[in-house]
Design a protein around this motif. Structure first.
Motif, PDB file in Angstrom:
ATOM      1  N   VAL A 170      41.949  -0.383  40.632  1.00 35.66           N
ATOM      2  CA  VAL A 170      40.606  -0.949  40.555  1.00 35.66           C
ATOM      3  C   VAL A 170      39.573   0.071  41.020  1.00 35.66           C
ATOM      4  O   VAL A 170      38.533   0.265  40.369  1.00 35.66           O
ATOM      5  CB  VAL A 170      40.510  -2.245  41.386  1.00 35.66           C
ATOM      6  N   GLY A 171      39.853   0.745  42.131  1.00 36.61           N
ATOM      7  CA  GLY A 171      38.929   1.768  42.613  1.00 36.61           C
ATOM      8  C   GLY A 171      38.759   2.910  41.625  1.00 36.61           C
ATOM      9  O   GLY A 171      37.647   3.402  41.392  1.00 36.61           O
ATOM     10  N   SER A 172      39.868   3.332  41.007  1.00 32.94           N
ATOM     11  CA  SER A 172      39.816   4.428  40.040  1.00 32.94           C
ATOM     12  C   SER A 172      39.072   4.034  38.779  1.00 32.94           C
ATOM     13  O   SER A 172      38.348   4.849  38.192  1.00 32.94           O
ATOM     14  CB  SER A 172      41.235   4.885  39.688  1.00 32.94           C
TER      15      SER A 172
ATOM     16  N   ARG B  11      30.863   1.625  48.549  1.00 33.33           N
ATOM     17  CA  ARG B  11      31.448   1.004  47.359  1.00 33.33           C
ATOM     18  C   ARG B  11      32.974   0.931  47.468  1.00 33.33           C
ATOM     19  O   ARG B  11      33.596  -0.052  47.061  1.00 33.33           O
ATOM     20  CB  ARG B  11      31.033   1.772  46.099  1.00 33.33           C
ATOM     21  N   ALA B  12      33.580   1.988  48.024  1.00 27.18           N
ATOM     22  CA  ALA B  12      35.042   2.001  48.177  1.00 27.18           C
ATOM     23  C   ALA B  12      35.503   0.912  49.149  1.00 27.18           C
ATOM     24  O   ALA B  12      36.496   0.216  48.896  1.00 27.18           O
ATOM     25  CB  ALA B  12      35.499   3.373  48.667  1.00 27.18           C
ATOM     26  N   VAL B  13      34.773   0.736  50.242  1.00 26.69           N
ATOM     27  CA  VAL B  13      35.132  -0.286  51.229  1.00 26.69           C
ATOM     28  C   VAL B  13      34.984  -1.680  50.626  1.00 26.69           C
ATOM     29  O   VAL B  13      35.861  -2.544  50.772  1.00 26.69           O
ATOM     30  CB  VAL B  13      34.259  -0.144  52.486  1.00 26.69           C
ATOM     31  N   LEU B  14      33.882  -1.903  49.931  1.00 25.51           N
ATOM     32  CA  LEU B  14      33.640  -3.219  49.341  1.00 25.51           C
ATOM     33  C   LEU B  14      34.638  -3.531  48.230  1.00 25.51           C
ATOM     34  O   LEU B  14      35.055  -4.682  48.070  1.00 25.51           O
ATOM     35  CB  LEU B  14      32.210  -3.290  48.797  1.00 25.51           C
ATOM     36  N   MET B  15      35.033  -2.523  47.470  1.00 27.71           N
ATOM     37  CA  MET B  15      36.030  -2.752  46.435  1.00 27.71           C
ATOM     38  C   MET B  15      37.383  -3.113  47.053  1.00 27.71           C
ATOM     39  O   MET B  15      38.144  -3.912  46.491  1.00 27.71           O
ATOM     40  CB  MET B  15      36.165  -1.523  45.541  1.00 27.71           C
ATOM     41  N   THR B  16      37.685  -2.550  48.213  1.00 31.83           N
ATOM     42  CA  THR B  16      38.903  -2.925  48.926  1.00 31.83           C
ATOM     43  C   THR B  16      38.842  -4.398  49.348  1.00 31.83           C
ATOM     44  O   THR B  16      39.821  -5.139  49.215  1.00 31.83           O
ATOM     45  CB  THR B  16      39.104  -2.037  50.161  1.00 31.83           C
TER      46      THR B  16
ATOM     47  N   LEU C 161      30.855 -10.287  52.859  1.00 26.92           N
ATOM     48  CA  LEU C 161      31.135 -11.722  52.772  1.00 26.92           C
ATOM     49  C   LEU C 161      30.910 -12.224  51.346  1.00 26.92           C
ATOM     50  O   LEU C 161      31.695 -13.019  50.821  1.00 26.92           O
ATOM     51  CB  LEU C 161      30.242 -12.486  53.747  1.00 26.92           C
ATOM     52  N   PHE C 162      29.853 -11.747  50.708  1.00 27.12           N
ATOM     53  CA  PHE C 162      29.567 -12.119  49.324  1.00 27.12           C
ATOM     54  C   PHE C 162      30.708 -11.694  48.409  1.00 27.12           C
ATOM     55  O   PHE C 162      31.158 -12.457  47.545  1.00 27.12           O
ATOM     56  CB  PHE C 162      28.260 -11.439  48.892  1.00 27.12           C
ATOM     57  N   VAL C 163      31.204 -10.483  48.595  1.00 26.12           N
ATOM     58  CA  VAL C 163      32.301  -9.961  47.779  1.00 26.12           C
ATOM     59  C   VAL C 163      33.587 -10.750  48.041  1.00 26.12           C
ATOM     60  O   VAL C 163      34.322 -11.092  47.115  1.00 26.12           O
ATOM     61  CB  VAL C 163      32.512  -8.460  48.072  1.00 26.12           C
ATOM     62  N   LEU C 164      33.848 -11.053  49.314  1.00 28.35           N
ATOM     63  CA  LEU C 164      35.056 -11.795  49.678  1.00 28.35           C
ATOM     64  C   LEU C 164      35.050 -13.195  49.058  1.00 28.35           C
ATOM     65  O   LEU C 164      36.041 -13.632  48.468  1.00 28.35           O
ATOM     66  CB  LEU C 164      35.156 -11.897  51.201  1.00 28.35           C
ATOM     67  N   LEU C 165      33.915 -13.877  49.167  1.00 32.15           N
ATOM     68  CA  LEU C 165      33.805 -15.205  48.566  1.00 32.15           C
ATOM     69  C   LEU C 165      33.857 -15.120  47.045  1.00 32.15           C
ATOM     70  O   LEU C 165      34.457 -15.967  46.377  1.00 32.15           O
ATOM     71  CB  LEU C 165      32.501 -15.877  49.011  1.00 32.15           C
TER      72      LEU C 165
ATOM     73  N   ALA D 273      30.414 -10.386  42.050  1.00 36.22           N
ATOM     74  CA  ALA D 273      30.742  -9.597  43.241  1.00 36.22           C
ATOM     75  C   ALA D 273      30.959  -8.132  42.877  1.00 36.22           C
ATOM     76  O   ALA D 273      30.527  -7.229  43.604  1.00 36.22           O
ATOM     77  CB  ALA D 273      31.985 -10.173  43.918  1.00 36.22           C
ATOM     78  N   GLN D 274      31.629  -7.881  41.740  1.00 38.46           N
ATOM     79  CA  GLN D 274      31.824  -6.501  41.294  1.00 38.46           C
ATOM     80  C   GLN D 274      30.494  -5.816  41.022  1.00 38.46           C
ATOM     81  O   GLN D 274      30.302  -4.644  41.361  1.00 38.46           O
ATOM     82  CB  GLN D 274      32.679  -6.471  40.034  1.00 38.46           C
ATOM     83  N   LEU D 275      29.575  -6.544  40.382  1.00 38.65           N
ATOM     84  CA  LEU D 275      28.263  -5.965  40.099  1.00 38.65           C
ATOM     85  C   LEU D 275      27.527  -5.621  41.388  1.00 38.65           C
ATOM     86  O   LEU D 275      26.889  -4.564  41.493  1.00 38.65           O
ATOM     87  CB  LEU D 275      27.435  -6.936  39.268  1.00 38.65           C
ATOM     88  N   SER D 276      27.639  -6.495  42.391  1.00 41.56           N
ATOM     89  CA  SER D 276      26.979  -6.217  43.672  1.00 41.56           C
ATOM     90  C   SER D 276      27.555  -4.959  44.327  1.00 41.56           C
ATOM     91  O   SER D 276      26.833  -4.214  44.989  1.00 41.56           O
ATOM     92  CB  SER D 276      27.126  -7.416  44.608  1.00 41.56           C
ATOM     93  N   ILE D 277      28.861  -4.725  44.121  1.00 36.93           N
ATOM     94  CA  ILE D 277      29.486  -3.513  44.664  1.00 36.93           C
ATOM     95  C   ILE D 277      28.892  -2.273  44.010  1.00 36.93           C
ATOM     96  O   ILE D 277      28.619  -1.254  44.667  1.00 36.93           O
ATOM     97  CB  ILE D 277      31.009  -3.561  44.466  1.00 36.93           C
TER      98      ILE D 277
END
Length: 475
Positions: free
Chosen positions: A385-387, A141-146, A14-18, A128-132
């Motif tokens: 982005v994932g790569s 990390r892969a799921v959150l980056m998606t 949710l944090f990443v999405l927001l 949000a990227q840093l939290s990932i």
């Protein structure tokens, strides 16, 4: 314990999405409600482009500063400051629309609030990227980056519906008062994400900030924003625009000439990540959606077609992001294959816009081109982005770069296409042909990205062959 970990992951998601979605909701809300703002500010609808300009400009400057301001130790303080200030700016817009002060004051307050609000809320994406990067497993990390990648098209999907079915019922002023609550929700989750505990793997932190290159870089971004704003309101051939262009070119040339002095000797730069960021930047140019939508408006396509087209396109991009993310989570090795498929899809959708001028007002090509482009862009962004994160080697500047690249690439794309459009008009071409020139420029941008990928693939294949042939030297 398992239930606790699931809950923790959901909160982080949710944090990443927001984090990557609130900015896009704000920008899209302004774009959709330009008529209401034009009436409130007593200006033409075209002049309300300044609101979008200041939102994007503030965001670009913030994202340029973010890698230097955000670290594991400062993230919580930056998040608190950014969330409070963004909420305050959105609330001021809503309050101003209720109070309805004198016209001059209305213009100053609304434009300043959007500029500062866009600046503040833009910090959410790199946070949000840093939290990932602090997640405890590669799969997580892969799921959150998606989720992070999907947040922007999700915002583009829901914001027009919010404006249509909420804002127009309760009023734009009340809508922005409600919008002010979103940063506070983000803020409420901050302590659960950045709780001060040590994490593995750590993010690579640099030493003292090299302020001279930072200042020059920020000046280059500001000069670019000033130039492009002048292009919008004074024309590309005005003295003001040409002077600001010369200033931007001078600052950018100085920055490039000093790059070897500013990069410490022996610094290991992740070449793969940098190459992919360049490709991602180029792909933003033809995917702004601004001119193909403007073409449909100018050629009297129905508002229902335009709205449905945007909604379907955003929905397809969201589905493409999640499908690509799921595929990469199961088999990370198929990333190059998916990227190789995504760019031709984007090219096909972009080429289709060239044929718009030969169509009527209600045809399937308008939908098909948007769907194909959206799927291609969703796939490409997810893979790249994932790569980039995987190839960053823990380098904070590289890890936080995608947010800046996406936003700045979008801004540069809008401005390049505007220059193409205005140049075509100044050369005596009619409006339809000027749009055709823009569509062709978009095709060229996708071809450039495709060419870079093909060249990289050819170099990789040649290197592998040399490496497996004992009679030839290993590169």
């Amino acid at each position: 314990m398992k239930q606790f970990l699931v809950l923790q992951t959901l909160i982080l998601a949710l944090f990443v999405l927001l984090g990557n979605g609130i900015r896009s909701i704000g920008t899209m809300s302004v774009s959709v409600s330009q008529g209401e703002f034009a009436s409130f500010l007593d200006i033409s609808v075209e002049k309300t482009d300044v609101l979008v300009e200041v939102l994007l400009g503030g965001a670009v400057i913030a994202l340029a500063l973010a890698p230097f301001a955000i670290s594991v130790t400062t993230a919580r303080r930056v998040a608190v400051w950014a969330a409070c200030f963004a909420s305050l700016c959105y609330a001021i817009v809503g309050i101003t629309m209720h109070i309805d002060p004198a016209l001059d004051l209305r213009e100053i307050v609304v434009i300043a609030s959007f500029a500062l609000g866009g600046f503040s809320v833009a910090f959410f994406a790199p946070l949000a990227q840093l939290s990932i990067s602090l997640a405890d497993s590669e799969r997580k990390r892969a799921v959150l980056m998606t989720v992070w990648t999907a947040a922007q098209p999700i915002a583009f999907l829901i914001a027009p519906q919010l404006v249509r079915y909420v804002a127009f019922d309760i009023g734009i002023g009340n809508y922005f008062l409600l919008l002010a609550a979103l940063p506070l929700i983000f803020l409420a989750i901050v302590p659960l994400v950045f709780d001060g505990k040590p994490v593995e793997p750590p993010v690579t932190e640099s030493g003292a900030t090299p302020w001279k290159p930072v200042v020059v870089f920020i000046l280059a971004v500001i000069a670019f924003e000033a130039w492009t704003t002048a292009n919008t309101f004074a024309g590309i051939d005005s003295v003001v625009s040409l002077s600001l262009m010369a200033l931007f070119v001078a600052v950018a040339a100085y920055m490039v000439s000093q790059r070897r002095k500013w990069i410490p000797p022996g610094t290991a730069l992740p070449s793969t990540a940098i190459f992919l960021l360049i490709v991602l930047f180029i792909l933003q140019i033809p995917t702004t959606g601004l001119y193909d939508t403007a073409y449909l408006v100018r050629h009297l396509c129905s508002s229902e077609l335009i709205t449905n087209r945007a909604t379907i396109g955003a929905g397809c991009q969201v589905l493409a992001v999640f499908a690509t993310g799921a595929a990469l989570a199961r088999r990370p090795s198929i990333g190059p294959t998916l990227l190789g498929l995504s760019v031709p899809l984007l090219l096909a959708g972009t080429v289709a816009t060239v044929f718009y001028r030969y169509q009527g007002a209600e045809v399937g090509l308008f939908y098909t081109s948007k769907i194909v482009s959206a799927i291609g862009m969703g796939m490409a962004t997810t893979v790249i982005v994932g790569s980039v994160i995987a190839a960053s080697g823990g380098n904070k500047f590289v890890m936080l770069a995608p947010a800046f690249i996406i936003m700045f690439g979008t801004e540069v794309g809008i401005e390049i296409l505007e220059i193409v459009f205005q140049s075509a008009k100044l050369s005596g071409l009619d409006e339809t042909t000027a749009y055709q020139a823009v569509f062709l420029a978009q095709v060229v941008a996708v071809l450039l990205a495709l060419g870079l990928l093909i060249q990289r693939l050819g170099t990789h294949v040649a290197t592998r062959r040399l490496g497996t042939n004992p009679s030839l030297p290993t590169p």
